[in-house]
Structure formats: C-alpha cells, structure tokens
Design an enzyme around this catalytic site. Sequence first.
Site, PDB file in Angstrom:
ATOM      1  N   HIS A  55      -3.491   4.109  -2.261  1.00 53.36           N
ATOM      2  CA  HIS A  55      -4.466   3.437  -1.902  1.00 53.36           C
ATOM      3  C   HIS A  55      -5.248   3.996  -0.627  1.00 53.36           C
ATOM      4  O   HIS A  55      -6.225   3.832  -0.185  1.00 53.36           O
ATOM      5  CB  HIS A  55      -3.786   2.238  -1.195  1.00 53.36           C
ATOM      6  CG  HIS A  55      -3.217   1.256  -2.199  1.00 53.36           C
ATOM      7  ND1 HIS A  55      -1.745   0.916  -2.481  1.00 53.36           N
ATOM      8  CD2 HIS A  55      -3.714   0.449  -3.272  1.00 53.36           C
ATOM      9  CE1 HIS A  55      -1.722   0.193  -3.596  1.00 53.36           C
ATOM     10  NE2 HIS A  55      -2.776  -0.224  -4.406  1.00 53.36           N
ATOM     11  N   LEU A  84       0.827  -1.191  -0.071  1.00 51.13           N
ATOM     12  CA  LEU A  84       0.027   0.062   0.084  1.00 51.13           C
ATOM     13  C   LEU A  84       0.810   1.248   0.102  1.00 51.13           C
ATOM     14  O   LEU A  84       1.917   1.192   0.599  1.00 51.13           O
ATOM     15  CB  LEU A  84      -0.997   0.074   1.160  1.00 51.13           C
ATOM     16  CG  LEU A  84      -2.003  -1.326   1.330  1.00 51.13           C
ATOM     17  CD1 LEU A  84      -2.716  -1.202   2.592  1.00 51.13           C
ATOM     18  CD2 LEU A  84      -2.641  -1.290   0.204  1.00 51.13           C
TER      19      LEU A  84
END
Length: 286
Positions: free
Chosen positions: A37, A33
């Site tokens: 994100h 991530l």
Amino acid sequence: MDTVTTLAAARERRAADRVAGKTVAFVPTMGSLHEGHLALVRRARELGDSVWVSIFVNPTQFGPGEDFERYPRDLARDAELLAGESVDVLFAPATGDMYPTPPRVTVGYSGLENVLCGASRPGHFAGVGLVVAKLFNIVEPQVAVFGQKDAQQALLIRRLVEDLSFDVRIEVAPIVREADGLAMSSRNAYLSPQERRAAGVLYRALEEAAEAIRNGERNPAEVERLLAGRIAGEPLADLDYASCVDREDLRRPAIIGRPVLLAVAARFGSTRLIDNLLIDPRGETT
Ligand code: PAF
C-alpha cells in the site's frame, strides 16, 4: 494529515484542494496497510499535489462466509503509517455513511466479473465497482492508484471509468513482494508459519511458467498445466485457479502471441491468496 470520517467533511476538504488549485491523487484501500500500500501512496505522491487515502472495509465486496468480520482493522496504526508518508487526507468513513440504505444499483462488466477470482467470489466485483464509483464521486480525484496484484480488479476499474466517463486517470503500480517472492497482502497476516512458508509456491510457479514462455512455450493450456501442477505439488496449497489469459479480455488465447496474464489463486488453510505476472512473449515480465 487531515482525517475526515464523513462524506460531508470529505467534500468540504476536497473543495479546499480545488480552491488551492491542487490535483488530487487517490489511493483507495481497506486498511491493514503494508509496504505494498505504501508503494501505491508513494506513487500517488509523484502524481498529485494532494494525496488522499481511503480506508473502508467495504461490506458489499465480501460474500457470505468470507472474511469481512475478521478482516484485520487497525485505524490508529494505519493513520500513523500514512502520516509518516506525508499523506494529506485520510478518508475513513463509517459503513452507515457510505451505505445509508442497502444499495439498489449493481455494477456489471459483461461477464468479465465472473472469471478468475469472480468465479469463486460471486458478487465480489459488483461490490468493488460500487464502492469505487462512490469513492470517486466523493473524492473526485484526478488520478487513482491501484495495485497490479489485483490485476482483474484493475482491469474492471478501467472499464468502469471508461464506460461511466469518470474523469480520473487510473494508474496501476507493480506488485511489491516479500524476500521469497510472496506478494504482499493484508491477508498474509492470517497465515500460520507453515502456511506462510508454503505460500511461496505461488510466485515460484508463476516464475517457472513465465520462464517456459520465455523459452518458447506458446500453448496456454500447457502453461496452465505447469502452473497448476507446481502449486498442487505443495501439500498445504488448495488450488482455486491457475490461468493463462489475454491481459485485456481475460480469455485463454488459442496461442500465446500477445501479452498474457498468468494468474493464480489458492487457499492455504482458510486464507485465499492471489498472485499474477504479466508476460510478453517477446520477453518482458512485470
Ligand atoms: O483493493 C482493495 O483494497 C479494495 O478492493 C478497494 C479497491 C479499496 C475497494 O474496496
């Protein structure tokens, strides 16, 4: 944050949200991530009472020779980031649980899956459609948030949802960029420092092409030439495509009269990066 790793546990946890009368906002990811994100997660937080994030590196969307094995995975770090965003549920299933048998069903999109990224990644969007359909059936979200960076993916998922009557609203969140304009991507981590510098050309090329449209350029072939020429001028970039297409049917229009998607893909070393801008000939860019 609750972490569930099996389909059965996910369904049980989903039932608890239903009993509590909570709307579920879902962000499907493959992990590794980054801020992009987290922006999707924050948007999901605005849209639902219970935010679910899935982390699953989906083998069916990687072709032979692509980066499935080396795709960056760090579940502990990702879980920490998600807990920091007050995510309610992390769903991180194992491959064997998602695909107990090799899938027999394939997802097609009447040819839209074979253009742009699909042209050099055969089978990619079939795999994306399959896993997203499975995730929607397990998580049963009321709303799901995807990133505009994967513009073709977002369009095809909308088609999937409409044609298969999934009861979910698709929300598409803007691209999050680094200081030099490079779109955030888990794959940026593969770039050497030189490649990382060179990769900034993608956004610069898109911006120049958008500016040309704002200044009155209406010939999509000319816009594509401009994009391709600018990217080809960067010695470390190996151009895959530079396209100016209608945002709905992904075809190059005869003339730019409606909003178009400027979409590019190029390799920097072994790393394939994509980026895009949506531009309305009347002046708006996203
Ligand atoms: O965009 C991604 O990360 C993936 O394609 C998705 C939507 C999570 C499906 O595996």
